[in-house]
Design an enzyme around this catalytic site. Structure first.
Site: not given
Length: 318
Positions: A12, A102, A116, A169, A252-253
């Site tokens: 990321d 990302f 991405f 996503q 969220g992960d």
């Protein structure tokens, strides 16, 4: 419980914009939008949905397995995950490609614009659950290459393995009939409230109709917490107050990682959600999806400041 995580593995690149995106957008010129944001910081972080979930699970004492395709630049990342307690033996290096990447820019309101690059992730479907030596108790199907996201649920159904479906996503890339097919018979469906709207629009299914096809539906709602629906009941899961908001990437992960850690202990739905809620806040308070850290004792002590678990979390300390 043996939980197998499938999904993206990525680096990321996280940037911050010292303003608000909404102030830079001309609604009457969207068809010719052309924007470039001068950011004031950038960091490279380890990311990807599958290892992000696995990282939080490992912090809470679990030993999740990740099955994914990665690039030639993955070795340092592998060492990091193994040191934290994640089983990377099913993470396959694709020669000649880089690990997926990302790129995300976040503004002062935590709005985010991202892109991405799939890299080695595009080869996810070359792996197969059928070829595993050990049959997992639960498979998490999170975003990766679209063909892999269709293959793994089909294999789970064929093998009789419960799975958690988390298209997030990739909802934009999937047709309504594809989403409907892979929700059919899923043990869990996880999504945020916006993604739920997209799923409902694409499939034509209401919340009640979705629950005719999945056993448990979890909808995360940002600062408004999360809601779980199953067997005619609903459970609201509140957020935990944060010490500070640093970066929403991977929150969220982390919620999923905390929830699955509770689920693997056999905790009730409310407690699973509350563990997820606290795990999410730890991530929110740091920059990057795998920068937060805590001992299990620290986690339990902070948990008990906000929730009552009747000593059930003592299991996490063993």
């Amino acid at each position: 419980m043996d939980i197998l995580l499938t999904g993206s593995v990525a680096y990321d690149y996280l940037m911050t914009f010292p303003g608000h995106f909404k102030e830079q957008i001309l609604p009457t010129r969207l068809e010719s939008i052309s924007l470039s944001f001068l950011v004031d910081s950038m960091s490279k972080q380890r990311g990807g949905i599958a290892p992000n979930i696995a990282y939080t699970m490992a912090l809470l004492g679990r030993k999740p397995r990740v099955m994914a395709t990665v690039g030639m630049d993955f070795e340092d990342y592998r060492e990091w995950l193994e040191a934290k307690g994640v089983d990377t033996s099913l993470m396959k290096v694709v020669t000649g490609l880089f690990t997926a990447s990302f790129f995300a820019t976040t503004d002062h309101a935590s709005a985010q614009i991202a892109s991405f690059y799939p890299g080695a992730m595009a080869h996810s479907a070359t792996q197969s659950i059928k070829e595993l030596d050990k049959k997992p108790d639960l498979v998490v199907v999170s975003p990766s290459a679209p063909d892999a996201m269709m293959k793994f649920p089909a294999e789970c159904r064929e093998l009789g393995i419960p799975y958690l479906y988390d298209p997030s996503q990739q909802i934009l890339r999937l047709e309504g009939n594809e989403l409907a097919r892979d929700m059919e018979g899923a043990e869990f469906l996880f999504c945020n409230d916006y993604e739920f709207g997209l799923i409902s629009k694409k499939t034509g299914w209401s919340l009640d109709q979705i629950l005719e096809h999945v056993k448990v539906l979890v909808i995360t709602r940002g600062k408004d917490g999360a809601d779980l629906y199953t067997d005619g009941i609903s459970v609201h899961i509140p957020t935990v107050p944060e010490d500070e908001i640093v970066d929403p990437t991977g929150v969220g992960d982390a919620f999923r990682g905390g929830f699955l850690s509770g689920y693997s202990h056999g905790f009730d739905w409310k407690l699973c959600g509350e563990i997820g809620s606290l795990a999410a806040v730890y991530c929110l308070e740091q920059k990057g999806p795998q920068s937060h850290a805590y001992t299990r004792e620290d986690f339990v002590n902070r948990f008990r400041k906000h929730f009552d678990d009747d000593k059930k979390l003592d299991t996490l300390l063993k």
